[in-house]
Design an enzyme around this catalytic site. Sequence first.
Site, short mmCIF file in Angstrom:
data_model
loop_
_atom_site.label_atom_id
_atom_site.label_comp_id
_atom_site.label_asym_id
_atom_site.label_seq_id
_atom_site.Cartn_x
_atom_site.Cartn_y
_atom_site.Cartn_z
N GLY A 1 -47.28 -48.56 -87.61
CA GLY A 1 -48.55 -47.91 -87.92
C GLY A 1 -49.58 -48.94 -88.36
N HIS A 2 -49.19 -49.82 -89.27
CA HIS A 2 -50.10 -50.89 -89.70
C HIS A 2 -50.45 -51.79 -88.52
CE1 HIS A 2 -47.74 -50.29 -93.62
NE2 HIS A 2 -48.97 -49.99 -93.97
N HIS B 1 -45.30 -51.74 -90.91
CA HIS B 1 -44.58 -51.07 -89.83
C HIS B 1 -45.55 -50.91 -88.66
CE1 HIS B 1 -46.84 -47.59 -91.16
NE2 HIS B 1 -46.30 -47.68 -92.36
N GLY C 1 -48.85 -53.40 -97.65
CA GLY C 1 -47.74 -54.22 -97.17
C GLY C 1 -46.53 -53.41 -96.76
N MET D 1 -44.59 -42.74 -89.47
CA MET D 1 -44.16 -44.00 -90.08
C MET D 1 -44.82 -44.17 -91.44
SD MET D 1 -43.83 -46.84 -87.17
CE MET D 1 -42.79 -46.54 -85.75
N LYS E 1 -53.09 -41.03 -90.84
CA LYS E 1 -51.94 -40.60 -91.64
C LYS E 1 -52.40 -40.18 -93.04
CE LYS E 1 -47.65 -40.85 -93.45
NZ LYS E 1 -47.66 -41.79 -94.54
N SER F 1 -44.26 -46.80 -95.21
CA SER F 1 -43.44 -47.77 -95.96
C SER F 1 -42.46 -47.03 -96.85
CB SER F 1 -44.35 -48.66 -96.82
OG SER F 1 -45.36 -49.23 -96.03
N ARG F 2 -42.80 -45.83 -97.28
CA ARG F 2 -41.93 -45.07 -98.19
C ARG F 2 -40.72 -44.48 -97.47
NH1 ARG F 2 -47.13 -43.74 -100.97
NH2 ARG F 2 -46.88 -44.48 -103.11
P1 AMP Z 1 -50.57 -48.26 -96.76
O1 AMP Z 1 -49.99 -49.63 -96.66
O2 AMP Z 1 -49.55 -47.17 -96.75
O3 AMP Z 1 -51.58 -48.13 -97.87
O4 AMP Z 1 -51.39 -48.03 -95.42
C1 AMP Z 1 -52.38 -48.96 -95.00
C2 AMP Z 1 -53.13 -48.35 -93.85
O5 AMP Z 1 -52.23 -48.06 -92.78
C3 AMP Z 1 -53.81 -47.02 -94.22
O6 AMP Z 1 -55.09 -46.98 -93.60
C4 AMP Z 1 -52.86 -46.01 -93.64
O7 AMP Z 1 -53.49 -44.78 -93.31
C5 AMP Z 1 -52.39 -46.72 -92.40
N1 AMP Z 1 -51.11 -46.14 -91.96
C6 AMP Z 1 -50.00 -45.95 -92.71
N2 AMP Z 1 -49.03 -45.34 -91.99
C7 AMP Z 1 -49.56 -45.12 -90.75
C8 AMP Z 1 -49.06 -44.53 -89.55
N3 AMP Z 1 -47.85 -44.02 -89.48
N4 AMP Z 1 -49.89 -44.48 -88.49
C9 AMP Z 1 -51.14 -44.98 -88.54
N5 AMP Z 1 -51.67 -45.58 -89.65
C10 AMP Z 1 -50.89 -45.64 -90.73
#
Ligand code: AMP
Length: 284
Positions: A36-37, A34, A31, A184, A149, A186-187
């Site tokens: 990227g998601h 951004h 969640g 990008m 990422k 979330s952190r």
């Molecule tokens: P997270 O919510 O951080 O666990 O990420 C969920 C999914 O989004 C994971 O497969 C991440 O690798 C992908 N993700 C996170 N940040 C990026 C980004 N900047 N570009 C592409 N994919 C991303």
Amino acid sequence: MELIQDVQVLQQRMLDERAAGKTISFVPTMGFLHQGHLSLLEEGRRRGDVLVLSIFVNPTQFGPNEDFDNYPRALQRDMDLAQTTGVDIIFAPDASAMYPAGSATLVHVSGLTENLCGASRPGHFDGVTTVVNKLFNLVQPHVALFGMKDFQQLAVIRKMVVDLNMPIEIVGMPIVREKDGLAMSSRNTYLSDDLRRQGLSLITAIRTLCRSALAGERNTARLIEQAREIISAQPSAQIDYIQICHDLTLQDMEMVDEHAVVLLAVRFGATRLIDNHYLLQQPA
Ligand code: AMP
């Protein structure tokens, strides 16, 4: 778009979609969405009839001194964003629904999980593979999309899917960056302006190393030293690792070839940033 929080309701709904002959694509996230998601969701939309997004801050992949409690959460905001990409179902369970009392099973991928983030975050990948396995069993996707990422996570999940004969296509998607090159995450929301500026040293190091490698430098120790100099010039940077690894085995390499990926994890204050890039590919 439908919000489902109950595990059984979701699983039955997905059984029904499968029985109706629908292709299911799935994007698991924690969640605080951004771009990227959203890039994963857009590709998922293209690949499936039913697009499922999960939002679950998975406690088992956080270490005791990590940021589980502070991890940003904003379900309504995420739902609004998800709707713009055509998500059909958001699955956002509680931790107690995913891990009822008495849960005793862990999925462990050996080898690939020992280096890099596996070394600095013990138990992290067991948490990831266990929750992704559970989510796969609930959502029953034909295709699941992950970001490059989290390069090591993607490699570990690909391995799990092959080793456990899961009939799921895993798609890796390119890193989406801010205009100034920061990957990008979330952190990133934790970063003050000053720390964010310092965080740009990751992309500066990546660009410098790629330039050197493309100009003919093949010695990984010298390249890593270049990156170390750039990053440690930032007053708040604490380097967790800077390594150059083979993209498939994640083992450290001595000489650069087309498999070589530089992977970095650096703390800026309390915020740990990760990034990576193929050394012989032109950086963004
Ligand atoms: P997270 O919510 O951080 O666990 O990420 C969920 C999914 O989004 C994971 O497969 C991440 O690798 C992908 N993700 C996170 N940040 C990026 C980004 N900047 N570009 C592409 N994919 C991303």
